[in-house]
Design a protein around this motif. Structure first.
Motif, PDB file in Angstrom:
ATOM      1  N   ALA A 172      68.319 -54.536 104.975  1.00  0.00           N
ATOM      2  CA  ALA A 172      69.037 -54.408 103.701  1.00  0.00           C
ATOM      3  C   ALA A 172      70.226 -55.358 103.708  1.00  0.00           C
ATOM      4  N   LEU A 173      70.329 -56.181 102.667  1.00  0.00           N
ATOM      5  CA  LEU A 173      71.467 -57.098 102.560  1.00  0.00           C
ATOM      6  C   LEU A 173      72.701 -56.315 102.129  1.00  0.00           C
ATOM      7  N   LEU A 174      73.736 -56.330 102.953  1.00  0.00           N
ATOM      8  CA  LEU A 174      74.950 -55.564 102.692  1.00  0.00           C
ATOM      9  C   LEU A 174      76.036 -56.403 102.033  1.00  0.00           C
ATOM     10  N   ALA A 175      76.114 -57.674 102.413  1.00  0.00           N
ATOM     11  CA  ALA A 175      77.188 -58.519 101.891  1.00  0.00           C
ATOM     12  C   ALA A 175      76.903 -59.964 102.248  1.00  0.00           C
ATOM     13  N   VAL A 176      77.653 -60.858 101.617  1.00  0.00           N
ATOM     14  CA  VAL A 176      77.663 -62.272 102.016  1.00  0.00           C
ATOM     15  C   VAL A 176      79.114 -62.644 102.311  1.00  0.00           C
ATOM     16  N   ARG A 177      79.293 -63.552 103.242  1.00  0.00           N
ATOM     17  CA  ARG A 177      80.628 -64.034 103.587  1.00  0.00           C
ATOM     18  C   ARG A 177      80.600 -65.554 103.625  1.00  0.00           C
ATOM     19  N   MET A 178      81.713 -66.162 103.252  1.00  0.00           N
ATOM     20  CA  MET A 178      81.805 -67.619 103.200  1.00  0.00           C
ATOM     21  C   MET A 178      83.043 -68.119 103.932  1.00  0.00           C
ATOM     22  N   ARG A 221      86.663 -51.200  99.692  1.00  0.00           N
ATOM     23  CA  ARG A 221      86.668 -50.931  98.253  1.00  0.00           C
ATOM     24  C   ARG A 221      85.383 -51.436  97.597  1.00  0.00           C
ATOM     25  N   THR A 222      84.948 -52.632  98.012  1.00  0.00           N
ATOM     26  CA  THR A 222      83.716 -53.185  97.460  1.00  0.00           C
ATOM     27  C   THR A 222      82.526 -52.302  97.817  1.00  0.00           C
ATOM     28  N   ALA A 223      82.479 -51.829  99.061  1.00  0.00           N
ATOM     29  CA  ALA A 223      81.380 -50.958  99.482  1.00  0.00           C
ATOM     30  C   ALA A 223      81.387 -49.652  98.698  1.00  0.00           C
ATOM     31  N   THR A 224      82.588 -49.091  98.460  1.00  0.00           N
ATOM     32  CA  THR A 224      82.686 -47.850  97.694  1.00  0.00           C
ATOM     33  C   THR A 224      82.242 -48.059  96.250  1.00  0.00           C
ATOM     34  N   ALA A 225      82.702 -49.164  95.646  1.00  0.00           N
ATOM     35  CA  ALA A 225      82.307 -49.464  94.269  1.00  0.00           C
ATOM     36  C   ALA A 225      80.798 -49.639  94.158  1.00  0.00           C
TER      37      ALA A 225
END
Length: 241
Positions: A83-89, A148-152
């Motif tokens: 499962a894709l959880l996030a991207v980081r740059m 916060r992003t994960a909660t949203a």
């Protein structure tokens, strides 16, 4: 080569795009003197596309300060899917949770294309935090933003339809990582539609339909390894109206 070392080299050169990281990222939000300390931490490493930098459940505890490139953060589900959880740059930090609490990796981090970073040991990283309260404060703000992003996202998954969730994911990525382009933004990172569906918490066919509607309405256009948001204001209206 071990993920902790990467294709390592002494970090003596100027990092790519220095000073041009997104304001919302850790590096972009730090004062120049604090940023310079992070940029001097550890050694500079380079990774090719598709290299696994950190693996879920491993006991490694180094951190990577991303200078250039894109990584994806994935987790293994109960039915053995990724499962894709996030991207980081570039500008972001990855691996800080294990460094802070000494636990195992909570997710897998993989390079989406060539990546340049500073790799620091847990000891170096923690000493840096103790030595400069500005860096520690910046890290705290970065971790809170991620939570916060994960909660949203959890709230969105239960309270919004697929089109709205997809619009919110695209808007967040465009604002945080996109290159401004007139009334829109360009997202230059290679995310697949299955990965986009995972970020939106939706089935892939539903995301296909939602993307098609956004293209037909002139909100966005897609190309090879690029998503162009043509009307960011309209995407915002769809996402948050």
């Amino acid at each position: 080569m071990d993920a902790a070392r990467g294709d390592g080299e002494p970090g003596t050169g100027r990092p790519p795009h220095a000073g041009e990281w997104p304001r919302q990222s850790l590096l972009g939000g730090l004062a120049p003197h604090a940023r310079a300390q992070l940029l001097a931490l550890g050694v500079q490493v380079r990774y090719p596309a598709d290299r696994v930098l950190m693996r879920e459940a491993d006991a490694t505890d180094f951190v990577l300060v991303l200078l250039d490139g894109v990584v994806k953060v994935t987790g293994r589900t109960h039915d053995n899917r990724d499962a894709l959880l996030a991207v980081r740059m570039g500008g972001d930090l990855v691996g800080e949770f294990a460094a802070l609490d000494g636990g195992t990796r909570s997710a897998t981090v993989t390079a989406c294309g060539p990546v340049v970073a500073r790799s620091a040991t847990r000891t170096q990283f923690l000493a840096c935090l103790r030595g400069d309260p500005h860096i520690a404060q910046g890290l705290n703000a970065s971790v809170v933003a991620k939570l916060r992003t994960a909660t949203a996202s959890r709230i969105d998954f239960t309270g919004c339809d697929v089109a709205t969730r997809l619009a919110r994911v695209l808007h967040q990525i465009a604002v945080r990582y996109g290159e401004p382009d007139g009334p829109g933004a360009v997202i230059r990172w290679p995310i697949t539609q299955p990965e986009l569906a995972a970020l939106a918490g939706a089935a892939e066919p539903s995301v296909h339909k939602a993307l098609r509607r956004l293209r037909e309405s002139g909100v966005l256009s897609t190309g090879y390894r690029v998503i162009r948001i043509d009307d960011l204001a309209e995407l915002h209206r769809i996402a948050f109206a």
